[in-house]
Design a protein around this motif. Sequence first.
Motif, PDB file in Angstrom:
ATOM      1  N   LYS A   1      -0.348   1.235   9.594  1.00  0.00           N
ATOM      2  CA  LYS A   1      -1.099   2.481   9.649  1.00  0.00           C
ATOM      3  C   LYS A   1      -1.281   3.109   8.264  1.00  0.00           C
ATOM      4  O   LYS A   1      -0.339   3.293   7.512  1.00  0.00           O
ATOM      5  CB  LYS A   1      -0.390   3.475  10.572  1.00  0.00           C
ATOM      6  CG  LYS A   1      -0.241   2.962  12.000  1.00  0.00           C
ATOM      7  CD  LYS A   1       0.402   4.012  12.898  1.00  0.00           C
ATOM      8  CE  LYS A   1       0.668   3.445  14.287  1.00  0.00           C
ATOM      9  NZ  LYS A   1      -0.559   2.953  14.937  1.00  0.00           N
ATOM     10  N   ASN A   2      -2.528   3.403   7.963  1.00  0.00           N
ATOM     11  CA  ASN A   2      -2.890   4.158   6.771  1.00  0.00           C
ATOM     12  C   ASN A   2      -4.323   4.623   6.983  1.00  0.00           C
ATOM     13  O   ASN A   2      -5.240   3.803   7.062  1.00  0.00           O
ATOM     14  CB  ASN A   2      -2.774   3.301   5.508  1.00  0.00           C
ATOM     15  CG  ASN A   2      -3.165   4.062   4.251  1.00  0.00           C
ATOM     16  OD1 ASN A   2      -4.338   4.308   4.008  1.00  0.00           O
ATOM     17  ND2 ASN A   2      -2.174   4.428   3.450  1.00  0.00           N
ATOM     18  N   GLY A   3      -4.501   5.919   7.101  1.00  0.00           N
ATOM     19  CA  GLY A   3      -5.807   6.463   7.446  1.00  0.00           C
ATOM     20  C   GLY A   3      -6.921   6.027   6.509  1.00  0.00           C
ATOM     21  O   GLY A   3      -8.019   5.693   6.948  1.00  0.00           O
ATOM     22  N   ILE A   4      -6.636   6.031   5.209  1.00  0.00           N
ATOM     23  CA  ILE A   4      -7.670   5.665   4.233  1.00  0.00           C
ATOM     24  C   ILE A   4      -8.055   4.204   4.391  1.00  0.00           C
ATOM     25  O   ILE A   4      -9.233   3.855   4.481  1.00  0.00           O
ATOM     26  CB  ILE A   4      -7.183   5.947   2.800  1.00  0.00           C
ATOM     27  CG1 ILE A   4      -6.978   7.452   2.602  1.00  0.00           C
ATOM     28  CG2 ILE A   4      -8.176   5.395   1.785  1.00  0.00           C
ATOM     29  CD1 ILE A   4      -6.387   7.814   1.248  1.00  0.00           C
ATOM     30  N   MET A   5      -7.034   3.325   4.436  1.00  0.00           N
ATOM     31  CA  MET A   5      -7.319   1.903   4.560  1.00  0.00           C
ATOM     32  C   MET A   5      -8.053   1.587   5.861  1.00  0.00           C
ATOM     33  O   MET A   5      -9.005   0.795   5.882  1.00  0.00           O
ATOM     34  CB  MET A   5      -6.026   1.092   4.480  1.00  0.00           C
ATOM     35  CG  MET A   5      -5.507   0.875   3.081  1.00  0.00           C
ATOM     36  SD  MET A   5      -6.671  -0.068   2.038  1.00  0.00           S
ATOM     37  CE  MET A   5      -6.856  -1.573   2.986  1.00  0.00           C
TER      38      MET A   5
END
Length: 222
Positions: free
Chosen positions: A78-82
């Motif tokens: 999880k990583n919003g930007i990626m």
Amino acid sequence: MKKLIAAASLCVASFSVQAVTTVPEYDANAGKQIVESVCAACHGMNGISPVPSQPNLGGQNVKYLYKQLIDYKTGYRKNGIMQSQIANLSQQDLADVAGYYAEQPVWNVGYADPVTVQDATKLYLGGDKSRGVIGCAGCHGPDAAGNDWAAFPRLGGQHAEYIATQLKLFRAAGREDDITSDEQKRINDADKEGEVGMMQTVAARLSDRDIRILSDYISAIH
């Protein structure tokens, strides 16, 4: 001793898990075009990130890169930007990007703190039996070059800030009593959700000082 045996067993198991990662035949030139429009701002065209909180990718293991991109795509990591950046990319696109970055020169950016390098060297190479911590070198190699076959990532020369952040995310996931939100945990070292991966097991035993000196040391291995 039982904890060390269990951790070592997990390391062996993770070899078999990571080794099954199969990267589709990729087109590095196509990947370069995607990198230019999607990835370069954070990771650089040559895979050397100008931002210490973002990882260097040049010369990284192609299996590892591809797996991480797939995990972002599926939400397993999880990583919003990626996740937003690659939302419209296909699996073939992800393979092309991974292939392009894997073919770039390896980065060398860090410098070790002479005050803590001795302690960090011992921890990286041999771990700490008294606390059930196994050495990082067992999977990532004494030169921190990783393991291409097993898809264990190259760490040497990586930004210390990025390494520290990832170790803390793994640590949060590996501690049952940790109340950190799921968004602040990293679990994708395991084969599937619900299992405990090798990095979670190791990081769960690391103190803040361990993480600080290891990150600094690893960033200086050229």
